[in-house]
Design a protein around this motif. Structure first.
Motif, PDB file in Angstrom:
ATOM      1  N   SER A 304       0.819  -1.214   0.000  1.00  0.00           N
ATOM      2  CA  SER A 304       0.000   0.000   0.000  1.00  0.00           C
ATOM      3  C   SER A 304       0.854   1.266   0.000  1.00  0.00           C
ATOM      4  O   SER A 304       0.348   2.352  -0.310  1.00  0.00           O
ATOM      5  CB  SER A 304      -0.931   0.021   1.205  1.00  0.00           C
ATOM      6  N   LEU A 305       2.139   1.134   0.359  1.00  0.00           N
ATOM      7  CA  LEU A 305       3.055   2.266   0.380  1.00  0.00           C
ATOM      8  C   LEU A 305       4.314   1.918  -0.399  1.00  0.00           C
ATOM      9  O   LEU A 305       4.768   0.766  -0.379  1.00  0.00           O
ATOM     10  CB  LEU A 305       3.436   2.635   1.813  1.00  0.00           C
ATOM     11  N   VAL A 306       4.877   2.909  -1.078  1.00  0.00           N
ATOM     12  CA  VAL A 306       6.102   2.732  -1.866  1.00  0.00           C
ATOM     13  C   VAL A 306       7.138   3.736  -1.394  1.00  0.00           C
ATOM     14  O   VAL A 306       6.854   4.937  -1.282  1.00  0.00           O
ATOM     15  CB  VAL A 306       5.829   2.910  -3.371  1.00  0.00           C
ATOM     16  N   LEU A 307       8.341   3.252  -1.130  1.00  0.00           N
ATOM     17  CA  LEU A 307       9.463   4.071  -0.687  1.00  0.00           C
ATOM     18  C   LEU A 307      10.526   4.074  -1.777  1.00  0.00           C
ATOM     19  O   LEU A 307      10.975   3.022  -2.222  1.00  0.00           O
ATOM     20  CB  LEU A 307      10.035   3.486   0.611  1.00  0.00           C
ATOM     21  N   LEU A 318       7.957   9.000  -0.132  1.00  0.00           N
ATOM     22  CA  LEU A 318       6.953   7.987   0.201  1.00  0.00           C
ATOM     23  C   LEU A 318       5.664   8.269  -0.560  1.00  0.00           C
ATOM     24  O   LEU A 318       5.228   9.421  -0.654  1.00  0.00           O
ATOM     25  CB  LEU A 318       6.682   7.996   1.708  1.00  0.00           C
ATOM     26  N   TYR A 319       5.071   7.190  -1.100  1.00  0.00           N
ATOM     27  CA  TYR A 319       3.818   7.288  -1.846  1.00  0.00           C
ATOM     28  C   TYR A 319       2.790   6.312  -1.280  1.00  0.00           C
ATOM     29  O   TYR A 319       3.145   5.235  -0.797  1.00  0.00           O
ATOM     30  CB  TYR A 319       4.007   6.917  -3.325  1.00  0.00           C
ATOM     31  N   GLN A 320       1.529   6.713  -1.399  1.00  0.00           N
ATOM     32  CA  GLN A 320       0.428   5.770  -1.200  1.00  0.00           C
ATOM     33  C   GLN A 320       0.157   5.103  -2.549  1.00  0.00           C
ATOM     34  O   GLN A 320       0.218   5.754  -3.592  1.00  0.00           O
ATOM     35  CB  GLN A 320      -0.838   6.503  -0.735  1.00  0.00           C
ATOM     36  N   ARG A 321      -0.108   3.785  -2.527  1.00  0.00           N
ATOM     37  CA  ARG A 321      -0.366   3.048  -3.756  1.00  0.00           C
ATOM     38  C   ARG A 321      -1.803   2.549  -3.782  1.00  0.00           C
ATOM     39  O   ARG A 321      -2.262   1.894  -2.839  1.00  0.00           O
ATOM     40  CB  ARG A 321       0.599   1.871  -3.893  1.00  0.00           C
ATOM     41  N   SER A 325      -5.987   0.854  -9.243  1.00  0.00           N
ATOM     42  CA  SER A 325      -5.502   1.589 -10.418  1.00  0.00           C
ATOM     43  C   SER A 325      -4.001   1.439 -10.603  1.00  0.00           C
ATOM     44  O   SER A 325      -3.490   1.686 -11.693  1.00  0.00           O
ATOM     45  CB  SER A 325      -5.845   3.079 -10.285  1.00  0.00           C
ATOM     46  N   GLY A 326      -3.298   1.064  -9.536  1.00  0.00           N
ATOM     47  CA  GLY A 326      -1.840   0.992  -9.582  1.00  0.00           C
ATOM     48  C   GLY A 326      -1.160   2.328  -9.369  1.00  0.00           C
ATOM     49  O   GLY A 326       0.060   2.387  -9.213  1.00  0.00           O
ATOM     50  N   LYS A 327      -1.914   3.405  -9.349  1.00  0.00           N
ATOM     51  CA  LYS A 327      -1.332   4.741  -9.299  1.00  0.00           C
ATOM     52  C   LYS A 327      -0.785   5.084  -7.918  1.00  0.00           C
ATOM     53  O   LYS A 327      -1.242   4.569  -6.893  1.00  0.00           O
ATOM     54  CB  LYS A 327      -2.365   5.782  -9.738  1.00  0.00           C
ATOM     55  N   LEU A 328       0.196   5.989  -7.940  1.00  0.00           N
ATOM     56  CA  LEU A 328       0.854   6.442  -6.726  1.00  0.00           C
ATOM     57  C   LEU A 328       0.443   7.874  -6.402  1.00  0.00           C
ATOM     58  O   LEU A 328       0.253   8.691  -7.304  1.00  0.00           O
ATOM     59  CB  LEU A 328       2.373   6.376  -6.890  1.00  0.00           C
TER      60      LEU A 328
END
Length: 346
Positions: A304-307, A318-321, A325-328
């Motif tokens: 759910s999060l991308v670093l 840091l992004y929410q995923r 949709s796959g979008k960040l």
């Protein structure tokens, strides 16, 4: 809840070695970039289930460069170095652990060597095999000085796959229980493609191969029974009008197989692709990494999060995923991480 990540780095300017970053997944936010252990430019790290880290290491002695690995026991609060495995020349570019056969693989960009080690009960390593690539190289300036193995890791059926940026080839090897390599096949990519890293979707029988020099992702079919790859499609990771330098770097596939993510160094972005049933890719997003030279990124346990870490600007983002949709979506930027290169869940 808090999740931790090991950060591999270069130690050319301000980094001291291996770091550990915590992610508060509830807030969410990045916290506590903590120096963990010393190593010379520990660019990549592999973790074994036995709570040991196999870390790229470089050491200068009397003007001579020695490259290899340093092994840390991380079963207790403070990491404990248990062995250094060093050879003359530059350090490897990649390290991986084979848990089933208790082996470690390295790929050395500069010496063109793929090396295999056996893991002893105490975590230390003994050399079992080494293969030197001597194939002709591609036309790009980065390929002129010889083959450059950049990745050596396992396929879903436990063969070893090697991506060679210099020779524009992907090699496949069988691996014996004793750590010996036997050549199976090789795939030739278009001249100047620059194969860097690869990920597999076992259900679709495809692999996604990122080309550093071409800024492309190739969708490959993988016939495990025959031990062969074939190119199905090649897709760009950067905008059509991008003319400045770019080097595609890390590639990851979501656990459900629906999305592929690639980092772009130069364009300084993460490219997000949706996958079709045949493995073909469609761009759904390209988002800034909010820094310079993003070599690697990774996600939390539930993805759910991308670093992402930006090497040249010494920061993490840091992004929410969105799983559908796959979008960040940007959550946090400008978090200090020195010379970040690789991101590994702890």
């Amino acid at each position: 809840m808090t999740e931790e990540f090991y950060i591999g780095t270069y130690t050319k300017r301000i980094s001291r070695g291996i770091y550990r970053v915590s992610v508060d997944t509830a807030t969410p936010k990045l916290m506590d970039c903590e120096w963990l252990a010393s190593a010379g430019s520990p660019t990549y790290i592999a973790k074994a289930k036995a709570q040991r880290l196999y870390v790229i290491n470089k050491k200068e002695t009397d003007g001579t460069t020695h490259g290899g690995l340093i092994i840390y026991d991380v079963s207790e609060e403070k990491p404990r170095a248990i062995q250094q495995v060093l050879d003359n020349g530059s350090s490897p570019a990649y390290v991986a652990v084979d848990e089933a056969r208790q082996l470690v693989f390295t790929a050395n960009y500069h010496t063109a060597a793929v090396t295999v080690y056996a893991i002893a009960a105490d975590g230390t390593l003994t050399l079992t095999d080494k293969v030197i690539d001597q194939d002709p190289v591609g036309p790009a300036p980065e390929q002129a000085d010889g083959p450059h193995p950049h990745f050596a890791d396992l396929t879903p059926d436990k063969r070893l796959v090697v991506c060679d940026l210099g020779s524009d080839k992907v090699y496949l090897y069988d691996v014996s229980d004793e750590g010996k390599l036997s050549a199976v096949s090789q795939l030739d990519l278009p001249a100047g493609y620059g194969p860097r890293h690869i990920v597999f979707d076992d259900k679709k029988h495809v692999a996604y191969l990122v080309g550093e020099l071409s800024s492309n992702v190739a969708t490959l079919s993988y016939d495990a029974a025959a031990g062969k790859f074939a190119v199905k499609e090649i897709t760009s990771t950067i905008p059509e009008d991008w003319t400045a330098h770019n080097g595609a770097a890390a590639i990851r596939l979501s656990a459900d197989g629906r999305f592929v993510y690639v980092s772009n160094r130069g364009n300084n972005s993460l490219a997000v692709f949706a996958t079709a049933e045949d493995g073909s890719l469609t761009l759904v997003q390209r988002i800034s990494t909010e820094g310079d030279f993003p070599r690697d990124f990774n996600w939390t346990a539930d993805q759910s999060l991308v670093l992402v870490v930006n090497q040249n600007s010494d920061n993490a983002t840091l992004y929410q995923r969105d799983a559908q949709s796959g979008k960040l979506t940007l959550v946090q930027k400008d978090f200090m991480v020195p010379e970040g290169v690789s991101v590994l869940p702890a």
